[in-house]
Design a protein around this motif. Structure first.
Motif, mmCIF file in Angstrom:
data_model
loop_
_atom_site.group_PDB
_atom_site.id
_atom_site.type_symbol
_atom_site.label_atom_id
_atom_site.label_comp_id
_atom_site.label_asym_id
_atom_site.label_seq_id
_atom_site.Cartn_x
_atom_site.Cartn_y
_atom_site.Cartn_z
ATOM 1 N N LYS A 160 0.916 4.336 -4.756
ATOM 2 C CA LYS A 160 0.661 4.717 -3.371
ATOM 3 C C LYS A 160 0.011 3.576 -2.609
ATOM 4 O O LYS A 160 0.509 3.121 -1.586
ATOM 5 N N ASN A 161 -1.120 3.111 -3.143
ATOM 6 C CA ASN A 161 -1.965 2.201 -2.371
ATOM 7 C C ASN A 161 -1.483 0.761 -2.374
ATOM 8 O O ASN A 161 -1.539 0.086 -1.360
ATOM 9 N N LYS A 162 -1.012 0.302 -3.505
ATOM 10 C CA LYS A 162 -0.592 -1.107 -3.557
ATOM 11 C C LYS A 162 0.882 -1.268 -3.191
ATOM 12 O O LYS A 162 1.272 -2.252 -2.592
ATOM 13 N N TYR A 163 1.703 -0.303 -3.580
ATOM 14 C CA TYR A 163 3.149 -0.462 -3.369
ATOM 15 C C TYR A 163 3.697 0.494 -2.302
ATOM 16 O O TYR A 163 4.908 0.675 -2.196
ATOM 17 N N ASN A 164 2.799 1.062 -1.494
ATOM 18 C CA ASN A 164 3.197 1.870 -0.328
ATOM 19 C C ASN A 164 4.270 2.917 -0.613
ATOM 20 O O ASN A 164 5.145 3.150 0.229
ATOM 21 N N ASN A 165 4.202 3.497 -1.818
ATOM 22 C CA ASN A 165 5.152 4.572 -2.166
ATOM 23 C C ASN A 165 6.604 4.157 -2.106
ATOM 24 O O ASN A 165 7.481 5.004 -1.915
ATOM 25 N N GLN A 166 6.883 2.864 -2.258
ATOM 26 C CA GLN A 166 8.298 2.456 -2.185
ATOM 27 C C GLN A 166 9.038 2.725 -3.492
ATOM 28 O O GLN A 166 10.266 2.681 -3.508
#
Ligand code: MF3
Ligand code: CO
Ligand code: CO
Length: 256
Positions: A160-166
């Motif tokens: 979630k936080n580092k990879y923006n849910n991609q």
């Protein structure tokens, strides 16, 4: 019941883990364009025979399946896990997850990594890096006194936080307890809630092995009964270590 292991068993896991890591490292060096996944399997078979050891995968029937025909798992691009060697040729730009499980003196070392075949896209490299990172935070969450839910929680938070849910995290396949058996309780989920599930205690042995997908988390099992792919045919990567819990934190068995 989650087994608590003795000191001597840590030593056996170090041996099994190190040999599995060595084979995985050697296989990684073979992943060049033009080689087939069956070539990789044969390389593994020779290594295993030369070292007088055994593949836990070969002939494995986990969950009442037909015996697994390979010595290792070789999963190209959109294949998530549990694929066996075939005449499929590796091409420049492919990614391949190789999963090795060896039995040494009765103890299992289980490890997986995703490798690039020649030059790969930035997109594919980023997925590989994120997946390795996911395994690392999962392992760091495996501290004595924490709970199994903390492992999945930490991976979800990272995504979630580092990879923006991609990316998405596969939920249909999990890590597992290990030792003298290949797949023992508990299931180690790679998603979850902090503080939930059983407490992690010194002497526990288990794997952390997140599978991370570029697209949907949904999986499909092929008719061969083993190969698991992403439903949308987008890329999937995986990293796995076998670890043991000490008073001071996780010890990684499957490293060189
Ligand atoms: N090594 C896989 C795991 O991480 C299991 C492979 S079972 C096989 O648990 F039969 F597909 F090889
Ligand atoms: Co495993
Ligand atoms: Co494995």
């Amino acid at each position: 019941m989650i087994k608590i292991h003795e000191k001597e068993e840590f030593e056996k896991m170090r041996k099994a883990g190190k040999l599995a890591a060595t084979l995985l490292y050697e296989l990684g060096k073979q992943t060049k364009p033009g080689i087939t996944t069956l070539d990789l399997d044969k390389f593994a078979q020779e290594f295993i025979e030369k070292h007088n050891t055994k593949s836990a995968c070969f002939g494995y029937t986990g969950g009442g399946k037909t015996p697994f025909p390979g010595y290792i798992c070789t999963c190209v691009n959109h294949v998530i896990c549990h694929a066996f060697g075939t005449n499929q040729v590796l091409n420049e730009g492919d990614i391949i997850s190789i999963d090795v499980t060896l039995i040494v003196d009765g103890y299992h070392g289980d490890t997986c990594a995703t490798f690039a075949v020649g030059k790969i896209s930035n997109e594919a490299q980023k997925l590989i890096d994120a997946t390795k990172h996911a395994m690392e935070v999962g392992i760091m969450a495996a501290q004595p006194g924490n709970h199994f839910g903390d492992i999945g929680y930490s991976i979800e938070q990272l995504m979630k936080n580092k990879y923006n849910n991609q990316y998405s995290i596969v939920e249909d396949y999990c890590g597992h307890g290990i030792g003298t058996t290949f797949h023992a309780p508990p299931q180690i989920e790679h998603t979850g809630f902090a503080g939930t599930s059983e407490e992690i205690k010194p002497g526990m042995f288990f794997t952390v092995e997140p599978m991370i997908n570029a697209g949907t988390h949904e999986t499909r099992l092929l008719k061969d009964g083993w190969t698991v792919i992403t439903k949308d045919y987008r890329l999937s990567a995986q990293f796995e270590h076998t670890i043991g819990i000490t008073e001071n934190g996780p010890e990684i068995f499957t490293q060189l």
